[in-house]
Design a protein around this motif. Structure first.
Motif, PDB file in Angstrom:
ATOM      1  N   ASN A  62      42.097  11.013  27.638  1.00 15.25           N
ATOM      2  CA  ASN A  62      42.377  12.133  28.531  1.00 15.25           C
ATOM      3  C   ASN A  62      43.859  12.462  28.469  1.00 15.25           C
ATOM      4  O   ASN A  62      44.691  11.562  28.472  1.00 15.25           O
ATOM      5  CB  ASN A  62      42.028  11.773  29.976  1.00 15.25           C
ATOM      6  N   GLY A  63      44.145  13.757  28.393  1.00 16.31           N
ATOM      7  CA  GLY A  63      45.548  14.159  28.385  1.00 16.31           C
ATOM      8  C   GLY A  63      46.249  13.925  27.061  1.00 16.31           C
ATOM      9  O   GLY A  63      47.464  14.048  26.971  1.00 16.31           O
ATOM     10  N   GLY A  65      46.117  15.757  24.528  1.00 19.72           N
ATOM     11  CA  GLY A  65      46.569  17.027  23.976  1.00 19.72           C
ATOM     12  C   GLY A  65      45.486  17.766  23.203  1.00 19.72           C
ATOM     13  O   GLY A  65      45.778  18.748  22.521  1.00 19.72           O
ATOM     14  N   LYS A  66      44.251  17.314  23.314  1.00 21.12           N
ATOM     15  CA  LYS A  66      43.178  17.920  22.525  1.00 21.12           C
ATOM     16  C   LYS A  66      42.966  19.385  22.896  1.00 21.12           C
ATOM     17  O   LYS A  66      42.909  20.255  22.024  1.00 21.12           O
ATOM     18  CB  LYS A  66      41.864  17.138  22.738  1.00 21.12           C
ATOM     19  N   SER A  67      42.848  19.636  24.200  1.00 19.50           N
ATOM     20  CA  SER A  67      42.602  21.019  24.608  1.00 19.50           C
ATOM     21  C   SER A  67      43.799  21.908  24.299  1.00 19.50           C
ATOM     22  O   SER A  67      43.644  23.094  23.989  1.00 19.50           O
ATOM     23  CB  SER A  67      42.260  21.090  26.097  1.00 19.50           C
ATOM     24  N   THR A  68      44.983  21.332  24.376  1.00 22.52           N
ATOM     25  CA  THR A  68      46.171  22.103  24.014  1.00 22.52           C
ATOM     26  C   THR A  68      46.116  22.485  22.540  1.00 22.52           C
ATOM     27  O   THR A  68      46.436  23.615  22.160  1.00 22.52           O
ATOM     28  CB  THR A  68      47.438  21.291  24.310  1.00 22.52           C
ATOM     29  N   HIS A 222      35.164  13.292  23.314  1.00 19.65           N
ATOM     30  CA  HIS A 222      35.480  12.004  23.885  1.00 19.65           C
ATOM     31  C   HIS A 222      34.541  10.951  23.356  1.00 19.65           C
ATOM     32  O   HIS A 222      34.780   9.766  23.471  1.00 19.65           O
ATOM     33  CB  HIS A 222      35.204  12.073  25.398  1.00 19.65           C
TER      34      HIS A 222
HETATM   35  N1  LIG Z   1      48.867  24.690  31.330  1.00 22.23           N
HETATM   36  C1  LIG Z   1      49.431  23.477  31.466  1.00 22.23           C
HETATM   37  N2  LIG Z   1      50.479  23.310  32.284  1.00 22.23           N
HETATM   38  C2  LIG Z   1      51.062  22.098  32.420  1.00 22.23           C
HETATM   39  N3  LIG Z   1      50.649  21.000  31.783  1.00 22.23           N
HETATM   40  C3  LIG Z   1      49.600  21.091  30.970  1.00 22.23           C
HETATM   41  C4  LIG Z   1      48.935  22.343  30.764  1.00 22.23           C
HETATM   42  N4  LIG Z   1      47.916  22.144  29.893  1.00 22.23           N
HETATM   43  C5  LIG Z   1      47.966  20.845  29.571  1.00 22.23           C
HETATM   44  N5  LIG Z   1      48.966  20.211  30.205  1.00 22.23           N
HETATM   45  C6  LIG Z   1      49.306  18.819  30.058  1.00 22.23           C
HETATM   46  O1  LIG Z   1      49.349  18.540  28.681  1.00 22.23           O
HETATM   47  C7  LIG Z   1      48.754  17.291  28.415  1.00 22.23           C
HETATM   48  C8  LIG Z   1      47.622  17.450  27.422  1.00 22.23           C
HETATM   49  O2  LIG Z   1      46.569  18.132  28.076  1.00 22.23           O
HETATM   50  P1  LIG Z   1      45.210  18.520  27.364  1.00 22.23           P
HETATM   51  O3  LIG Z   1      44.416  19.355  28.311  1.00 22.23           O
HETATM   52  O4  LIG Z   1      45.507  19.097  26.048  1.00 22.23           O
HETATM   53  O5  LIG Z   1      44.508  17.099  27.190  1.00 22.23           O
HETATM   54  P2  LIG Z   1      43.065  16.759  26.650  1.00 22.23           P
HETATM   55  O6  LIG Z   1      43.260  15.834  25.534  1.00 22.23           O
HETATM   56  O7  LIG Z   1      42.281  17.986  26.398  1.00 22.23           O
HETATM   57  O8  LIG Z   1      42.449  15.980  27.875  1.00 22.23           O
HETATM   58  P3  LIG Z   1      40.920  15.904  28.370  1.00 22.23           P
HETATM   59  O9  LIG Z   1      40.282  14.886  27.522  1.00 22.23           O
HETATM   60  O10 LIG Z   1      41.058  15.433  29.778  1.00 22.23           O
HETATM   61  O11 LIG Z   1      40.322  17.255  28.247  1.00 22.23           O
HETATM   62  C9  LIG Z   1      48.333  16.714  29.738  1.00 22.23           C
HETATM   63  O12 LIG Z   1      49.332  15.819  30.179  1.00 22.23           O
HETATM   64  C10 LIG Z   1      48.272  17.903  30.644  1.00 22.23           C
HETATM   65  O13 LIG Z   1      48.601  17.526  31.947  1.00 22.23           O
END
Ligand SMILES: Nc1ncnc2c1ncn2[C@@H]1O[C@H](COP(=O)(O)OP(=O)(O)OP(=O)(O)O)[C@@H](O)[C@H]1O
Ligand SMILES: [Mg+2]
Lengths: 284, 417
Positions: A62-63, A65-68, A222
């Motif tokens: 989690n977190g 950066g995948k969704s980013t 995941h």
């Molecule tokens: N719009 C935003 N504003 C501030 N911080 C963000 C934003 N989007 C993501 N983050 C931060 O960037 C980091 C990566 O987030 P991301 O959503 O990419 O994770 P993830 O791998 O998709 O997690 P998950 O498995 O929970 O979906 C996290 O620490 C999150 O808090």
């Protein structure tokens, strides 16, 4: 800055077993992509290649950066630095619509459907077919059946609101929508996260069908079981950095888990296949 | 009926059966508005039932209620509120609200009266100015909402106060201005009725157009190998439409007939309905109301659609104000006002447009406004004062909102908040 539209993708099947050097250029490549949200470094210098007829799984905690990363590839997020290339040609993905036009279709984590709209309306949202000034419902409905048939998706009717469909059916609708306009790359963010066993299996079948039709597929997940079922390559993200790039057929489960969590038995284990391809990934 | 080639292969064996009309099961795409969708959408049914019950109850208490004379009055009263309610439907569909429609319509009435009577503008210019002013107010709301992110609730509440102030200012010290009875606006709003022949011709035209478009659609669907409505279905639907249109028209024609203003209102509703169901803009409106974020990621011009809805709403409110100035042959500080505000919003919701955005139809303006004015008219005939009218209307509104919320909960499977 008008995005250069790259030439159409090569039609011949890309041999999955060919050595890396002999492959045609990746359909979609990221080079040195970084993105920060305030103090949070969500992506740090990430490289990624997606080839046609290949499922690349992106895994991470989690977190991580995948969704980013999905946001960058789908045009929702314009990264602080780094390059996105389509078949070797740098492109600017300024908005989801631009990415879409260039052939990158995304199935978002929340599917981005409109629950009150029916299946046809959702499939063609923003790309409606018109006859003169009015919508051509018949053409759209016929195309909707065709798209769903390609995926062998089971939907009771294409004229019911998406709200009445099951999770798996909605996922199928979202994937079918991604297929509209024959994209080169289809990105799926956690497509099975909310699904039961049967529906997960159905979605994984859809993913394989996408690959077999020649699309490059990025599967964010995941779930290691899902990844092992369909992925050709597994890319691990950890705290925004690339932390390993594995061949799914030969990589050991423990090595991938180790890359996700940050323990590093992979390097001592001596398993050749599990060796991360990007040395940069080891520095974390 | 033709078999559904593709659907056959797609439907799970023993799964959800094809509906009789196959692909046309949704009323939006040529199905019946009374819900071939059955379980999923009540559609207009609750309102129609409510209208029938109201009519029967009031008729039982006072036999004048269903007299042609009273019904003609009812349609005339409904028209002005209805035009305003139609605008409310549009903002509700994108999930927003405009609380200033009453004040804006009052301001528009004042502009028409002052412009044409005191300033000596040609009446048409005054009317045009009032409607353009309304559109400008709506554009301002839209820009503030989309660019600055101020909630529409607050912007339009502020707009209400400003418009009220302007209305008083424009009217000046007298506070009330009469329109001459011979002006075309007054004659149009009070005394112009469709000639019986014209009204029947209109009904015939609408039914023929409906049947014709259904037949064309059937042919196109069949050549596209999609399930199409059978000839029988088309005939039955057209016949039902004929009865639904012909009976009230003939009944109203026993008295003065169909008011021109009411006909204009119906035309606006029908036109808006077509825009909503058959154009990209209409689809965007519903998509944005359903889920803005999804709509944005689908590449829709979200801001432009919001602005267009606010503009259309305020312009329709202004038009409603102009028509009511004509109907009352005057504009004063009471024109528009809080009563109209609340009735118009209540009408849209009672008519079946969801407060949660994304669901609703232009026709809910007609149905809702008929319910509200039936209640008003019936209670007046019973010599009950406005206190009762407010209470009854409030209860009906509460019922409508409850139905809306329950429907939403059933669809989404979660309780709202
Ligand atoms: N719009 C935003 N504003 C501030 N911080 C963000 C934003 N989007 C993501 N983050 C931060 O960037 C980091 C990566 O987030 P991301 O959503 O990419 O994770 P993830 O791998 O998709 O997690 P998950 O498995 O929970 O979906 C996290 O620490 C999150 O808090
Ligand atoms: Mg995520």
């Amino acid at each position: 800055m008008n995005p250069h539209v790259p030439s159409p993708r090569p039609t011949g099947p890309a041999p999955r077993t060919a050595p890396v050097s002999a492959r045609p250029p990746a359909v979609l490549s990221l080079r040195g992509v970084s993105q920060s949200f305030g103090a949070v470094r969500a992506l740090v210098d990430v490289d990624l290649d997606v080839h046609a007829r290949e499922v690349v799984a992106v895994v991470g905690d989690n977190g991580a950066g995948k969704s980013t990363l999905v946001g960058v590839m789908s045009g929702v997020t314009v990264p602080d630095s780094g390059e996105v290339m389509l078949e070797g040609v740098p492109v600017q993905l300024g908005s989801p619509a631009v990415a879409r036009q260039l052939g990158i279709a995304t199935v978002f984590q929340d599917l981005a459907l409109c629950a009150d709209l029916d299946v046809v309306e959702n499939l063609f949202l923003g790309h409606e077919v018109r006859r003169g000034p009015v919508l051509d419902e018949i053409a759209m409905e016929r195309e909707a059946w065709r798209l769903l048939a390609q995926l062998a998706a089971r939907v009771p009717s294409v004229r019911v609101p998406v709200a009445t469909l099951s999770g798996g059916q909605r996922q199928a609708v979202a994937i079918a929508r991604a297929l509209l306009g024959e994209p080169r790359v289809v990105i799926l963010d956690e497509p099975t996260a909310a699904l039961g066993v049967t529906q997960t299996a159905e979605v994984l079948n859809l993913v394989e069908r996408l690959r077999d039709r020649g699309h490059g597929v990025v599967l964010v997940s995941h779930n290691m079981a899902d990844v092992q079922a369909v992925a050709d390559r597994v890319v691990v993200l950890r705290r925004g950095r690339l932390n390993g790039d594995f061949d799914a057929d030969t990589a050991r489960y423990e090595d991938i888990i180790a890359a996700i969590t940050g323990a590093s038995p992979a390097l001592s284990g001596g398993s050749r296949a599990a060796q991360p391809r990007h040395p940069r990934g080891e520095t974390s | 009926m033709s078999s559904h080639g593709l659907a056959g292969t797609l439907t799970a064996p023993g799964g959800a059966a094809q509906r009789p009309a196959g692909g046309t099961s949704s009323w939006r795409h040529g199905g019946a508005p009374w819900g071939a969708g059955g379980q999923r959408e009540l559609g207009a049914l609750p309102v129609v039932v409510a209208l029938i019950v109201l009519a029967l109850v009031f008729q039982a208490f006072n036999s004048n209620f269903l007299s042609p004379d009273n019904l003609v009055n009812l349609t005339m009263q409904s028209a002005t509120t209805g035009v305003v309610a139609l605008g409310i439907v549009l903002v509700l569909l994108v999930g927003q609200i405009d609380l200033s429609v009453g004040a804006v319509s009052g301001l528009a009435a004042a502009v028409v009266a002052v412009g044409s009577v005191q300033q000596g503008w040609p009446l048409a210019v005054a009317v045009g100015a009032a409607v353009v002013l309304g559109a400008a107010v709506g554009a301002l709301y839209g820009v503030m909402f989309t660019r600055l992110g101020v909630p529409s609730f607050v912007i339009t509440l502020a707009g209400l106060l400003v418009a009220l102030g302007l209305q008083v200012r424009v009217l000046g010290s007298t506070g009330s201005i009469n329109l001459p009875y011979e002006s075309w606006l007054v004659r149009f709003s009070q005394q112009t009725f469709l000639h019986p022949v014209a009204s029947y011709a209109l009904v015939a035209g609408v039914v023929l157009a409906y049947a014709g478009s259904r037949v064309v659609e059937k042919q196109r669907r069949e050549s596209a190998e999609l399930a199409a409505a059978s000839v029988g279905t088309i005939v039955v639907r057209s016949a039902v439409l004929l009865v639904v249109l012909l009976a009230p028209v003939a009944y109203l024609n026993l008295n003065r007939g169909v008011g021109a203003m009411f006909a204009v209102f119906l035309g606006l509703v029908a036109g808006t309905d077509l825009l909503l169901r058959r154009t990209r803009w209409g689809r965007s409106v519903r998509a944005i109301g359903s889920n803005v974020d999804s709509a944005r990621r689908a590449g829709l011009a979200v801001r432009r659609v919001y602005v267009s809805c606010f503009m259309a709403c305020a312009a329709l409110a202004a038009l409603g104000g102009v028509l009511s100035a004509g109907r009352l042959a005057a504009a004063n500080q009471g024109t528009g006002g809080s009563d109209l505000n609340l009735t118009a919003i209540a009408a849209a919701v009672i008519g079946g447009t969801s407060l949660f955005g994304g669901r609703g139809s232009a026709w809910s303006a007609l149905l809702g406004v008929l319910v509200i004015h039936s209640i008003a008219s019936g209670l007046t005939l019973l010599n009950l004062d406005s206190s009762i009218r407010y209470i009854v209307t409030g209860v009906v509104l509460a019922l409508a909102v409850t139905i809306d919320s329950l429907g939403r909960r059933r669809r989404t499977g979660v309780a709202p908040r």
